[in-house]
Design an enzyme around this catalytic site. Sequence first.
Site, PDB file in Angstrom:
ATOM      1  N   SER A 146     -15.959  34.099  72.488  1.00 45.29           N
ATOM      2  CA  SER A 146     -15.704  34.746  71.195  1.00 45.29           C
ATOM      3  C   SER A 146     -16.257  36.171  71.187  1.00 45.29           C
ATOM      4  O   SER A 146     -17.063  36.520  72.050  1.00 45.29           O
ATOM      5  CB  SER A 146     -16.408  33.933  70.100  1.00 45.29           C
ATOM      6  OG  SER A 146     -16.600  34.676  68.925  1.00 45.29           O
ATOM      7  N   TYR A 159     -22.864  29.833  65.181  1.00 44.64           N
ATOM      8  CA  TYR A 159     -21.659  30.053  66.000  1.00 44.64           C
ATOM      9  C   TYR A 159     -21.937  31.093  67.083  1.00 44.64           C
ATOM     10  O   TYR A 159     -21.582  30.898  68.249  1.00 44.64           O
ATOM     11  CB  TYR A 159     -20.539  30.517  65.076  1.00 44.64           C
ATOM     12  CG  TYR A 159     -19.195  30.716  65.712  1.00 44.64           C
ATOM     13  CD1 TYR A 159     -18.752  31.992  66.057  1.00 44.64           C
ATOM     14  CD2 TYR A 159     -18.347  29.640  65.948  1.00 44.64           C
ATOM     15  CE1 TYR A 159     -17.498  32.185  66.621  1.00 44.64           C
ATOM     16  CE2 TYR A 159     -17.084  29.828  66.497  1.00 44.64           C
ATOM     17  CZ  TYR A 159     -16.666  31.097  66.836  1.00 44.64           C
ATOM     18  OH  TYR A 159     -15.425  31.298  67.395  1.00 44.64           O
TER      19      TYR A 159
HETATM   20  P1  NAP Z   1      -9.179  25.539  64.810  1.00 46.73           P
HETATM   21  O1  NAP Z   1      -7.822  25.825  64.287  1.00 46.73           O
HETATM   22  O2  NAP Z   1     -10.287  25.215  63.885  1.00 46.73           O
HETATM   23  O3  NAP Z   1      -9.051  24.394  65.939  1.00 46.73           O
HETATM   24  C1  NAP Z   1     -10.210  23.845  66.502  1.00 46.73           C
HETATM   25  C2  NAP Z   1      -9.803  22.540  67.144  1.00 46.73           C
HETATM   26  O4  NAP Z   1     -10.964  21.904  67.688  1.00 46.73           O
HETATM   27  C3  NAP Z   1      -9.177  21.561  66.144  1.00 46.73           C
HETATM   28  O5  NAP Z   1      -8.055  20.929  66.730  1.00 46.73           O
HETATM   29  C4  NAP Z   1     -10.295  20.540  65.933  1.00 46.73           C
HETATM   30  O6  NAP Z   1      -9.825  19.257  65.625  1.00 46.73           O
HETATM   31  C5  NAP Z   1     -10.937  20.539  67.309  1.00 46.73           C
HETATM   32  N1  NAP Z   1     -12.299  19.984  67.269  1.00 46.73           N
HETATM   33  C6  NAP Z   1     -13.309  20.362  66.473  1.00 46.73           C
HETATM   34  N2  NAP Z   1     -14.400  19.615  66.736  1.00 46.73           N
HETATM   35  C7  NAP Z   1     -14.060  18.743  67.722  1.00 46.73           C
HETATM   36  C8  NAP Z   1     -14.754  17.716  68.428  1.00 46.73           C
HETATM   37  N3  NAP Z   1     -16.037  17.437  68.166  1.00 46.73           N
HETATM   38  N4  NAP Z   1     -14.090  17.021  69.383  1.00 46.73           N
HETATM   39  C9  NAP Z   1     -12.786  17.289  69.634  1.00 46.73           C
HETATM   40  N5  NAP Z   1     -12.056  18.258  69.008  1.00 46.73           N
HETATM   41  C10 NAP Z   1     -12.710  18.968  68.065  1.00 46.73           C
HETATM   42  O7  NAP Z   1      -9.698  26.789  65.641  1.00 46.73           O
HETATM   43  P2  NAP Z   1      -8.955  27.921  66.490  1.00 46.73           P
HETATM   44  O8  NAP Z   1      -8.944  29.187  65.716  1.00 46.73           O
HETATM   45  O9  NAP Z   1      -7.697  27.386  67.078  1.00 46.73           O
HETATM   46  O10 NAP Z   1     -10.064  28.104  67.639  1.00 46.73           O
HETATM   47  C11 NAP Z   1     -10.026  27.368  68.838  1.00 46.73           C
HETATM   48  C12 NAP Z   1     -11.198  27.856  69.669  1.00 46.73           C
HETATM   49  O11 NAP Z   1     -11.145  29.286  69.766  1.00 46.73           O
HETATM   50  C13 NAP Z   1     -12.555  27.535  69.045  1.00 46.73           C
HETATM   51  O12 NAP Z   1     -13.487  27.258  70.085  1.00 46.73           O
HETATM   52  C14 NAP Z   1     -12.941  28.858  68.359  1.00 46.73           C
HETATM   53  O13 NAP Z   1     -14.352  28.989  68.242  1.00 46.73           O
HETATM   54  C15 NAP Z   1     -12.388  29.840  69.328  1.00 46.73           C
HETATM   55  N6  NAP Z   1     -12.135  31.188  68.802  1.00 46.73           N
HETATM   56  C16 NAP Z   1     -11.334  31.347  67.716  1.00 46.73           C
HETATM   57  C17 NAP Z   1     -11.072  32.666  67.276  1.00 46.73           C
HETATM   58  C18 NAP Z   1     -10.211  32.951  66.087  1.00 46.73           C
HETATM   59  O14 NAP Z   1     -10.252  34.111  65.609  1.00 46.73           O
HETATM   60  N7  NAP Z   1      -9.442  32.012  65.583  1.00 46.73           N
HETATM   61  C19 NAP Z   1     -11.615  33.746  67.968  1.00 46.73           C
HETATM   62  C20 NAP Z   1     -12.454  33.510  69.048  1.00 46.73           C
HETATM   63  C21 NAP Z   1     -12.694  32.215  69.469  1.00 46.73           C
HETATM   64  P3  NAP Z   1      -9.561  18.834  64.077  1.00 46.73           P
HETATM   65  O15 NAP Z   1      -8.398  19.670  63.644  1.00 46.73           O
HETATM   66  O16 NAP Z   1      -9.273  17.371  64.157  1.00 46.73           O
HETATM   67  O17 NAP Z   1     -10.827  19.167  63.346  1.00 46.73           O
HETATM   68  C1  GCO Z   2     -15.940  35.102  61.918  1.00 52.37           C
HETATM   69  C2  GCO Z   2     -14.743  34.681  62.716  1.00 52.37           C
HETATM   70  C3  GCO Z   2     -14.987  34.933  64.187  1.00 52.37           C
HETATM   71  C4  GCO Z   2     -13.795  34.466  64.981  1.00 52.37           C
HETATM   72  C5  GCO Z   2     -13.989  34.695  66.429  1.00 52.37           C
HETATM   73  C6  GCO Z   2     -14.125  36.145  66.777  1.00 52.37           C
HETATM   74  O1  GCO Z   2     -16.254  34.422  60.933  1.00 52.37           O
HETATM   75  O2  GCO Z   2     -16.529  36.133  62.299  1.00 52.37           O
HETATM   76  O3  GCO Z   2     -14.442  33.319  62.493  1.00 52.37           O
HETATM   77  O4  GCO Z   2     -16.135  34.285  64.596  1.00 52.37           O
HETATM   78  O5  GCO Z   2     -13.596  33.117  64.799  1.00 52.37           O
HETATM   79  O6  GCO Z   2     -14.985  33.921  66.979  1.00 52.37           O
HETATM   80  O7  GCO Z   2     -14.068  36.261  68.181  1.00 52.37           O
END
Ligand code: NAP
Ligand code: GCO
Length: 261
Positions: A146, A159
């Site tokens: 992230s 986080y």
């Molecule tokens: P999301 O829509 O919240 O999806 C997260 C997924 O993880 C969901 O399918 C959730 O399942 C699953 N999950 C949560 N806890 C779990 C557990 N204990 N065991 C198995 N599955 C679990 O998030 P996203 O935005 O797609 O993000 C996916 C990854 O990218 C995360 O690691 C997040 O930190 C990272 N990320 C996101 C962003 C962003 O801007 N969106 C940026 C950087 C990094 P449920 O739906 O059943 O809860």
């Molecule tokens: C926040 C956002 C970020 C993104 C991502 C950025 O609240 O700042 O959720 O943390 O999820 O991780 O890279």
Amino acid sequence: MLEEFFNLNGKIALVTGATHGIGMALAEALAGAGATIVFNDLNQDRIDAAILEYKSKGIDAKGYLFDVTNEDAVYAAVAKIAEEVGVIDILINNAGIIKRIPAIEMSAADFRQVIDIDLNGPFIVSKAVAPGMIAKGSGKIINICSMMSELGRETVSAYAAAKGGLKMLTKNLACEWAQHNIQVNGIGPGYIATSQTAPLREPGHPFNTFIVGRTPAERWGTPEDLQGPAIFLSSRASDFVNGHVLYVDGGILAYIGKLPS
Ligand code: NAP
Ligand code: GCO
């Protein structure tokens, strides 16, 4: 030549938390490059719905119900996948949560839960798939890091601690397993439009304007922006890339910020 570098035919990929969002986009990308997709989630209804969605895109994905923090369940699932599909070649540790709470108000229980899912989970699942990769003489592990692997901001202390730790776990596992031809790397997405960031993108939310101004590309990222980097780190093209976090952030980490107008 080029095709050979990025071809995932015959590879089995486990993407955790891939019933929607970034995980599903990464699974679709790897499937498009020829990989067989298995994924997990916490909820059977969401798994069933995701299987249908994958099928509608011509992807015969298999879903498994397990919590990445439950070591017994993870090992049982990896064994079941080996029996039903085959030994995992590629692992994307995507599953993760965020809790946006000011540190002084955050309970230790909330802090622990974020660390457990976002850091312990990837450790547990990586440890479970590594023996199969070592036996095969190759493997790819990609941890979804992230901006908070590098930067902090108010309300995301747990986080950021988890994702900063995940960056260092990536580097450490790379050091331990490179000798087995296992490449462990990370992808560090910028701000991506998914359900996780939906609260920050509500109409009129100040964060919306802020993050577009903080991103040289002047837009939110999409899960599709991460697909090429995932194929690269899952393929032969990255066989000598170890312990690297590839930031896919529209330039955020390179940017000191816009001069106030
Ligand atoms: P999301 O829509 O919240 O999806 C997260 C997924 O993880 C969901 O399918 C959730 O399942 C699953 N999950 C949560 N806890 C779990 C557990 N204990 N065991 C198995 N599955 C679990 O998030 P996203 O935005 O797609 O993000 C996916 C990854 O990218 C995360 O690691 C997040 O930190 C990272 N990320 C996101 C962003 C962003 O801007 N969106 C940026 C950087 C990094 P449920 O739906 O059943 O809860
Ligand atoms: C926040 C956002 C970020 C993104 C991502 C950025 O609240 O700042 O959720 O943390 O999820 O991780 O890279």
